[in-house]
Write a protein that holds these residues in place. Structure first.
Motif, short mmCIF file in Angstrom:
data_model
loop_
_atom_site.label_atom_id
_atom_site.label_comp_id
_atom_site.label_asym_id
_atom_site.label_seq_id
_atom_site.Cartn_x
_atom_site.Cartn_y
_atom_site.Cartn_z
N VAL A 152 82.24 -29.45 26.46
CA VAL A 152 83.46 -28.85 25.93
C VAL A 152 84.64 -29.66 26.43
O VAL A 152 84.88 -29.75 27.63
N GLN A 153 85.37 -30.28 25.49
CA GLN A 153 86.51 -31.10 25.88
C GLN A 153 87.79 -30.28 25.93
O GLN A 153 88.56 -30.40 26.87
N ALA A 154 88.03 -29.45 24.92
CA ALA A 154 89.28 -28.69 24.87
C ALA A 154 89.10 -27.44 24.06
O ALA A 154 88.30 -27.40 23.13
N ILE A 155 89.85 -26.41 24.44
CA ILE A 155 89.96 -25.19 23.66
C ILE A 155 91.39 -25.15 23.14
O ILE A 155 92.34 -25.10 23.92
N ASN A 156 91.54 -25.20 21.82
CA ASN A 156 92.85 -25.28 21.19
C ASN A 156 93.18 -23.96 20.51
O ASN A 156 92.33 -23.36 19.87
N ILE A 157 94.42 -23.52 20.69
CA ILE A 157 94.92 -22.34 19.97
C ILE A 157 96.35 -22.63 19.56
O ILE A 157 97.17 -23.03 20.39
N GLY A 158 96.62 -22.49 18.28
CA GLY A 158 97.95 -22.76 17.78
C GLY A 158 98.37 -24.21 17.91
O GLY A 158 99.55 -24.51 18.03
N GLY A 159 97.41 -25.14 17.92
CA GLY A 159 97.74 -26.56 18.00
C GLY A 159 97.88 -27.12 19.39
O GLY A 159 98.01 -28.32 19.57
N LEU A 195 91.67 -11.68 20.39
CA LEU A 195 90.45 -11.29 19.69
C LEU A 195 90.64 -11.50 18.20
O LEU A 195 91.66 -11.12 17.64
N GLY A 196 89.66 -12.13 17.56
CA GLY A 196 89.74 -12.38 16.13
C GLY A 196 89.13 -11.26 15.32
O GLY A 196 88.36 -10.45 15.82
N GLN A 197 89.51 -11.23 14.03
CA GLN A 197 88.97 -10.21 13.13
C GLN A 197 88.50 -10.87 11.85
O GLN A 197 89.23 -10.83 10.88
N PRO A 198 87.38 -11.51 11.71
CA PRO A 198 86.39 -11.76 12.75
C PRO A 198 86.68 -13.01 13.57
O PRO A 198 86.16 -13.16 14.66
N TYR A 199 87.50 -13.95 13.04
CA TYR A 199 87.76 -15.19 13.76
C TYR A 199 89.23 -15.28 14.13
O TYR A 199 90.10 -14.76 13.43
N VAL A 200 89.51 -15.98 15.24
CA VAL A 200 90.88 -16.22 15.67
C VAL A 200 91.46 -17.33 14.80
O VAL A 200 90.88 -18.41 14.69
N SER A 201 92.61 -17.05 14.17
CA SER A 201 93.22 -18.06 13.31
C SER A 201 93.88 -19.14 14.18
O SER A 201 94.39 -18.86 15.26
N ASN A 202 93.85 -20.37 13.70
CA ASN A 202 94.43 -21.54 14.38
C ASN A 202 93.78 -21.81 15.73
O ASN A 202 94.41 -22.39 16.61
N ALA A 203 92.54 -21.40 15.91
CA ALA A 203 91.84 -21.67 17.17
C ALA A 203 90.63 -22.54 16.87
O ALA A 203 89.97 -22.39 15.85
N SER A 204 90.36 -23.47 17.78
CA SER A 204 89.20 -24.35 17.63
C SER A 204 88.75 -24.81 19.01
O SER A 204 89.49 -24.73 19.98
N VAL A 205 87.52 -25.28 19.05
CA VAL A 205 86.94 -25.82 20.28
C VAL A 205 86.42 -27.21 19.98
O VAL A 205 85.68 -27.40 19.01
N GLU A 206 86.84 -28.19 20.78
CA GLU A 206 86.40 -29.57 20.60
C GLU A 206 85.22 -29.84 21.52
O GLU A 206 85.30 -29.60 22.73
N LEU A 207 84.14 -30.35 20.93
CA LEU A 207 82.92 -30.65 21.67
C LEU A 207 82.61 -32.13 21.54
O LEU A 207 82.79 -32.71 20.47
N LYS A 208 82.13 -32.73 22.62
CA LYS A 208 81.67 -34.11 22.57
C LYS A 208 80.16 -34.11 22.69
O LYS A 208 79.60 -33.49 23.60
#
Length: 119
Positions: free
Chosen positions: A108-115, A59-72
């Protein structure tokens, strides 16, 4: 297995996009408000509020650091037609207006956390 368990199994992320929050799962498509991207482009969302890898949630406060979502971007579409009708009774005032929301369909192609990608 109930329907609620079937939806929550596997990795997912809750992201903030276009003023709304979306529950995104890999290899599914979603309709977001119109994005400034061409068809077949890849868009990365960094405003990730929660990431669940199938076992534990982050859970992020407010956002999760080093997390991203790749969309096509699959297509640019328009939503269903909505009729906005305003009338003042006994005044002979009527206004009819239509609206179709501009949407972008993304996969949604990928959910990335910490690279590293979860899925």
């Amino acid at each position: 297995m109930t329907q609620a368990n079937a939806v929550s199994s596997g990795p997912y992320a809750i992201v903030e996009a276009s003023g709304q929050q979306f529950w995104l799962q890999p290899n599914r498509y979603y309709d977001l408000d119109r994005l400034n991207a061409d068809v077949d482009d890849t868009v990365t969302l960094d405003t990730v509020l929660l990431v669940n890898d199938g076992k534990a949630a982050t859970l992020g406060q407010p956002y999760v650091s080093n997390a991203s979502v790749e969309l096509k971007v699959l297509a640019h579409r328009r939503g269903p037609k909505l009729i906005v009708y305003k009338m003042r009774p006994k005044k002979k005032t009527r206004r009819k207006n239509g609206h179709r929301q501009e949407l972008t369909r993304v996969m949604v192609q990928a959910i990335n956390i910490g690279g590293k990608a979860l899925a």
